[in-house]
Design a protein around this motif. Structure first.
Motif, mmCIF file in Angstrom:
data_model
loop_
_atom_site.group_PDB
_atom_site.id
_atom_site.type_symbol
_atom_site.label_atom_id
_atom_site.label_comp_id
_atom_site.label_asym_id
_atom_site.label_seq_id
_atom_site.Cartn_x
_atom_site.Cartn_y
_atom_site.Cartn_z
ATOM 1 N N HIS A 10 0.658 2.223 -6.329
ATOM 2 C CA HIS A 10 1.460 1.100 -6.208
ATOM 3 C C HIS A 10 2.740 1.257 -5.460
ATOM 4 O O HIS A 10 3.771 2.102 -6.080
ATOM 5 N N THR A 11 2.523 1.148 -4.319
ATOM 6 C CA THR A 11 3.769 1.554 -3.210
ATOM 7 C C THR A 11 4.301 0.237 -2.857
ATOM 8 O O THR A 11 3.606 -0.690 -2.920
ATOM 9 N N ARG A 12 5.153 0.345 -1.860
ATOM 10 C CA ARG A 12 5.808 -0.759 -1.402
ATOM 11 C C ARG A 12 5.053 -1.599 -0.267
ATOM 12 O O ARG A 12 4.984 -2.923 -0.334
ATOM 13 N N SER A 30 2.197 -3.163 -2.514
ATOM 14 C CA SER A 30 2.956 -4.257 -3.538
ATOM 15 C C SER A 30 2.999 -5.430 -2.349
ATOM 16 O O SER A 30 3.083 -6.439 -2.938
ATOM 17 N N LYS A 31 3.583 -5.414 -1.074
ATOM 18 C CA LYS A 31 3.519 -6.518 -0.159
ATOM 19 C C LYS A 31 2.249 -6.944 0.121
ATOM 20 O O LYS A 31 2.127 -8.525 0.163
ATOM 21 N N CYS A 62 6.347 -2.038 -9.577
ATOM 22 C CA CYS A 62 6.764 -1.774 -8.229
ATOM 23 C C CYS A 62 6.639 -3.238 -7.611
ATOM 24 O O CYS A 62 7.453 -3.582 -6.583
ATOM 25 N N GLN A 120 9.712 -5.312 -8.354
ATOM 26 C CA GLN A 120 10.969 -4.792 -7.687
ATOM 27 C C GLN A 120 10.805 -5.502 -6.095
ATOM 28 O O GLN A 120 12.098 -5.659 -5.752
ATOM 29 N N VAL A 121 9.742 -5.301 -5.392
ATOM 30 C CA VAL A 121 9.704 -5.517 -4.301
ATOM 31 C C VAL A 121 9.966 -7.054 -4.044
ATOM 32 O O VAL A 121 10.945 -7.524 -3.116
ATOM 33 N N GLN A 122 9.470 -8.022 -4.526
ATOM 34 C CA GLN A 122 9.409 -9.201 -4.495
ATOM 35 C C GLN A 122 10.893 -9.897 -5.070
ATOM 36 O O GLN A 122 11.336 -10.518 -4.419
#
Length: 178
Positions: free
Chosen positions: A85-87, A90-91, A164, A167-169
């Motif tokens: 689960h990285t940025r 997650s994108k 994760c 947080q990104v979204q």
């Protein structure tokens, strides 16, 4: 000011529905307020909507294609059960959790309203807004009617393993209200 609330259900019993009704009615005294909902029921007597100037716009998402559903479900499974689960992942997951056909529909509905601000009511609707942020021409607010602990830390969290991604979204939205 033209305010658009985006939510799944308005005409049912629940805390989010009641609080939305009170806020929408209060704001409608000085602003143009519309609730965009996927709810098919329209009982305006519920929560006192009949006595207010709050407007409603109901819609439904057309069924996505088999291929689109298969791709989304496959990546979703990989993200939840194998990928780190990285940025970046997650994108990628953001592209699969809410199908492209749904994104087009939602962006069209929001842009057609020509509102000043759109508020995604509750976590999933806020996540939908973050998914269409680049396609719409309005300010976005995510309304989270819960706590971080309820989303991620309680024994059976609402969004298990998605911190994760969340947080990104949520970072894509203009504002967040908890």
């Amino acid at each position: 000011m033209r305010i658009l609330f985006y939510c799944d259900t308005v005409f049912s019993f629940g805390g989010v529905q009641r609080v939305l009704a009170e806020i929408a009615k209060a704001l409608s005294g000085k602003h143009e307020v519309t609730i965009l909902t996927t709810d098919t029921c329209t009982d305006l007597s519920m929560y006192g909507y009949a006595e207010s100037t709050v407007q409603f716009d109901s819609f439904s998402y057309s069924a996505s294609s088999f291929i689109e559903r298969l791709l989304c479900k496959s990546y979703s499974f990989l993200y939840k059960h194998g990928l780190p689960h990285t940025r970046l992942t997650s994108k990628w997951y953001a592209a699969s959790f809410f199908p492209s056909s749904y994104k087009r529909t939602l962006a069209r509905k929001i842009n057609a309203r020509q509102c000043d601000v759109v508020i995604g009511v509750h976590a999933f609707m806020a996540l939908h807004l973050s998914a269409v942020k680049s396609r719409i021409r309005t300010k976005t607010v995510g309304w989270l009617h819960n706590s971080y602990e309820a989303f991620f830390e309680k024994e059976t969290p609402y969004l298990p393993g998605l911190d994760c991604f969340f947080q990104v979204q949520m970072g894509k939205l203009d504002e967040r209200v908890v």
